[in-house]
Motif scaffolding. Structure first.
Motif, short mmCIF file in Angstrom:
data_model
loop_
_atom_site.label_atom_id
_atom_site.label_comp_id
_atom_site.label_asym_id
_atom_site.label_seq_id
_atom_site.Cartn_x
_atom_site.Cartn_y
_atom_site.Cartn_z
N VAL A 140 -71.58 29.01 99.27
CA VAL A 140 -72.12 30.37 99.15
C VAL A 140 -73.16 30.39 98.24
O VAL A 140 -74.51 31.15 98.86
CB VAL A 140 -71.28 31.55 99.02
CG1 VAL A 140 -71.95 33.01 99.95
CG2 VAL A 140 -69.68 31.55 100.30
N ILE A 168 -70.72 38.49 100.15
CA ILE A 168 -71.11 39.13 101.59
C ILE A 168 -70.56 39.07 102.35
O ILE A 168 -70.39 38.94 103.32
CB ILE A 168 -71.90 38.13 102.34
CG1 ILE A 168 -71.43 36.75 102.11
CG2 ILE A 168 -73.33 37.77 101.07
CD1 ILE A 168 -72.54 35.79 102.24
N CYS A 170 -68.17 37.00 103.13
CA CYS A 170 -68.14 35.91 104.70
C CYS A 170 -66.79 35.37 104.65
O CYS A 170 -66.65 34.43 105.02
CB CYS A 170 -68.74 34.65 104.06
SG CYS A 170 -68.12 33.75 101.99
N GLN A 215 -73.10 39.52 105.41
CA GLN A 215 -73.91 38.19 105.16
C GLN A 215 -74.83 36.94 106.63
O GLN A 215 -75.41 36.09 105.84
CB GLN A 215 -72.25 37.53 105.84
CG GLN A 215 -72.24 35.70 106.35
CD GLN A 215 -71.22 35.37 106.70
OE1 GLN A 215 -70.04 35.90 107.22
NE2 GLN A 215 -70.54 33.96 106.69
N HIS A 218 -77.74 37.84 104.51
CA HIS A 218 -77.82 37.47 102.90
C HIS A 218 -78.24 35.54 103.87
O HIS A 218 -79.70 35.09 102.99
CB HIS A 218 -75.78 36.79 102.50
CG HIS A 218 -76.34 35.73 102.03
ND1 HIS A 218 -77.03 35.42 100.20
CD2 HIS A 218 -76.10 33.91 101.98
CE1 HIS A 218 -77.04 34.04 99.75
NE2 HIS A 218 -76.21 33.19 100.70
#
Length: 236
Positions: A140, A168, A170, A215, A218
């Motif tokens: 990540v 984030i 995820c 996410q 990002h």
């Protein structure tokens, strides 16, 4: 052409490329070595020690973690000696003391010949394999979680145990955890992980929630592409 290295594993002479680990070389010829912390997508860590094997170099024999030990010319490896079996059983008993009920651990325990643990149960769930920490950092790229404490007090947590500013949401840490101890829930457009709520982005066309907003932000920042591009692709 890369010069291959010849090693002997369980009596079989095999060849593998330089910098290949014992675990990789063994699996390449279908010799199975048990692991819990190893994942091909992550840097080898050597945490669980279930992959211990016995090696001989010259006149010296010793135990090493096969997932992090690289082969060398003439190396002799045994994957199932009494010493190896004893280490694996000890490791498995320690893991069962931390998490005595998870199906993956019980299956692994049965495989190495362990039915129960002699150690007092300190049920903590997490087996400290580090896969979640490495996935967050290496895959990540945010390092939202990490290890804290030492010895029996060691644990995976967020910075200072507070809401992780870099997370984030995820879910990679939850997906990769081999014993399912990282809680992630989603309801009414909110994903909750690490005791923190994250807003989900909703597709205007279908009405379904597609990903956490952080996410997508990002990914947008990483790729340099507009956030709406990813929203549009997810909506298809």
């Amino acid at each position: 052409m890369t010069e291959m290295i010849t090693v002997t594993i369980d009596g079989r002479r095999i060849q593998a490329a330089p910098h290949t680990t014992i675990l990789e070389a063994a699996r390449g010829v279908n010799i199975d070595i048990p692991t819990l912390c190893y994942n091909e997508a992550l840097t080898p860590y050597g945490a669980c020690r279930l992959c211990m094997v016995e090696i001989t170099e010259g006149k010296r024999t010793r135990l090493v973690a096969s997932c992090i030990y690289e082969i060398s010319e003439g190396l002799v490896v045994e994957t199932d000696t009494p010493r190896v079996q004893n280490v694996r059983r000890l490791v498995m008993e320690l893991l069962l003391a931390r998490n005595p009920k998870h199906p993956a651990l019980l299956a692994m325990a049965s495989r190495v010949g362990v039915s129960s643990s002699r150690f007092p149960a300190e049920v903590k769930g997490c087996i400290l394999c580090g896969q979640c920490v490495r996935a967050c950092r290496e895959v990540v790229g945010v390092s939202a979680i990490g290890f804290a404490g030492r010895g029996v007090h060691r644990k995976v947590t967020t910075p200072f145990g507070e809401a992780p500013p870099d997370c984030i949401a995820c879910g990679s840490c939850a997906y990769i955890c081999p014993v399912d101890v990282i809680r992630m829930e989603q309801k009414d457009g909110v994903r909750r992980i690490w005791n923190t709520d994250f807003e989900m982005v909703r597709c205007e066309d279908t009405g379904r929630y597609i990903a956490p907003k952080k996410q997508l932000e990002h990914i947008s920042k990483f790729t340099g592409l507009p956030l709406q591009d990813f929203v549009a692709r997810k909506c298809k």
